[in-house]
Design a protein around this motif. Structure first.
Motif, short mmCIF file in Angstrom:
data_model
loop_
_atom_site.label_atom_id
_atom_site.label_comp_id
_atom_site.label_asym_id
_atom_site.label_seq_id
_atom_site.Cartn_x
_atom_site.Cartn_y
_atom_site.Cartn_z
N MET A 1 0.99 13.09 -51.37
CA MET A 1 0.03 13.59 -52.35
C MET A 1 -1.31 13.80 -51.67
SD MET A 1 -1.13 11.94 -56.02
CE MET A 1 0.01 10.65 -55.67
N VAL A 2 -1.93 14.95 -51.89
CA VAL A 2 -3.20 15.29 -51.26
C VAL A 2 -4.29 14.37 -51.79
CG1 VAL A 2 -4.94 17.07 -50.96
CG2 VAL A 2 -2.53 17.68 -50.98
N GLN A 3 -5.09 13.82 -50.88
CA GLN A 3 -6.21 12.96 -51.28
C GLN A 3 -7.39 13.83 -51.66
OE1 GLN A 3 -5.91 9.58 -51.18
NE2 GLN A 3 -7.89 9.31 -52.15
N SER A 13 -9.08 13.48 -65.56
CA SER A 13 -8.35 14.76 -65.54
C SER A 13 -7.91 15.11 -64.13
CB SER A 13 -9.22 15.87 -66.13
OG SER A 13 -10.39 16.06 -65.37
N GLN A 14 -8.72 14.76 -63.12
CA GLN A 14 -8.32 15.04 -61.74
C GLN A 14 -7.12 14.19 -61.33
OE1 GLN A 14 -11.30 15.77 -58.62
NE2 GLN A 14 -12.85 15.37 -60.16
N ILE A 15 -7.12 12.93 -61.75
CA ILE A 15 -5.98 12.07 -61.45
C ILE A 15 -4.73 12.60 -62.15
CG2 ILE A 15 -5.00 9.75 -61.74
CD1 ILE A 15 -7.86 8.66 -61.47
N ALA A 16 -4.88 13.03 -63.40
CA ALA A 16 -3.75 13.59 -64.14
C ALA A 16 -3.19 14.81 -63.41
CB ALA A 16 -4.17 13.96 -65.56
N ALA A 17 -4.06 15.67 -62.89
CA ALA A 17 -3.61 16.85 -62.17
C ALA A 17 -2.85 16.48 -60.89
CB ALA A 17 -4.81 17.74 -61.84
N LEU A 41 -4.94 2.09 -55.65
CA LEU A 41 -5.27 1.92 -54.24
C LEU A 41 -5.09 3.22 -53.48
CD1 LEU A 41 -6.08 -0.11 -52.02
CD2 LEU A 41 -3.64 -0.57 -51.70
N ARG A 42 -4.02 3.90 -53.75
CA ARG A 42 -3.71 5.16 -53.06
C ARG A 42 -4.75 6.23 -53.36
NH1 ARG A 42 2.24 7.98 -53.51
NH2 ARG A 42 1.88 9.76 -52.14
N LEU A 43 -5.21 6.28 -54.61
CA LEU A 43 -6.16 7.30 -55.03
C LEU A 43 -7.61 6.90 -54.78
CD1 LEU A 43 -4.43 8.25 -58.38
CD2 LEU A 43 -4.65 9.76 -56.41
N GLY A 44 -7.84 5.64 -54.52
CA GLY A 44 -9.22 5.16 -54.40
C GLY A 44 -9.94 5.23 -55.73
#
Length: 224
Positions: A1-3, A13-17, A41-44
């Motif tokens: 998944m792109v960081q 909304s960005q996390i949902a996308a 943790l992965r998404l910060g």
């Protein structure tokens, strides 16, 4: 998944996308449990925006929350595929019946604009964006039908359709629908023959159905 660098005001909304794209690309498998701590943790990201995003995807029908178990990616069964096909065929034909006398130049122009957006996503080999664009294309007639309950029904199956189309594309080894797959749909939707349009809807949805069902069945056997 792109960081991504997540902006505070639109973090949910960005996390949902991000999660939606990962699900549609198969990075998160059907039935896979999503662990909040690991995702955060992965998404910060903090747990609050993450939970907001997961609630959004539950409402869309991409995730399901199971009491005492957690949240997992929705699995598509053969019955789901059959139900989606039957419901879509009925809903979309009805939508065209209602929208038919309401169509005008604005309808035709918007339909072509949405098809152009779909073509651009196909050319970019961006399957999640192509799925969204295809949903937008088919959604126009529901918006034009002037029936709020019908539009709500369309939105209620939109999430499952995303999963169906992602499975359909993987079954055919595609990164999106074929470029010419909506040529007849556009021609007839802006034409004068409602019966021909309704027949196209049935044919359009039947194409690839058996192959997609075989793919879903094979996935279920592997997971079993």
């Amino acid at each position: 998944m792109v960081q991504l660098s997540l902006k505070r005001e639109t973090m949910g909304s960005q996390i949902a996308a991000l999660l939606r794209r990962a699900i549609l690309e198969g990075e998160f498998a059907p039935g896979e449990h999503l662990i909040e701590t690991a995702l955060a943790l992965r998404l910060g990201a903090s747990r609050g925006p993450l939970r907001e995003a997961m609630r959004q995807l539950i409402e869309e029908g991409l995730l399901v929350s199971v009491p005492y178990t957690g949240t997992r990616v929705v699995e598509l069964s053969l019955q789901d595929v059959n139900d989606i096909y039957a419901m879509r065929a009925c809903l979309e034909q009805f939508a065209f019946e209602l929208a038919w006398p309401r169509r005008n130049n604005a309808f035709s122009e918007e339909l072509r604009r949405r098809n152009d957006a779909l073509q651009a996503a196909i050319d970019a080999a961006d399957d999640p964006r192509a799925i969204e664009a295809e949903l937008d294309l088919h959604g126009l007639v529901y918006e034009w039908a002037g029936n709020g309950l019908l539009l709500a029904s369309w939105h209620s199956i939109r999430g499952r359709l995303q999963l169906y189309w992602a499975a359909h594309h993987r079954a055919h080894g595609l990164t999106g629908p074929l470029r010419e797959s909506h040529d007849d749909y556009l021609r007839l939707a802006t034409g004068a023959d409602l019966d021909a349009m309704k027949n196209e809807i049935r044919n359009h949805m039947q194409r690839g159905l058996d192959r997609t069902k075989a793919f879903v069945e094979a996935q279920g056997a592997l997971q079993g």
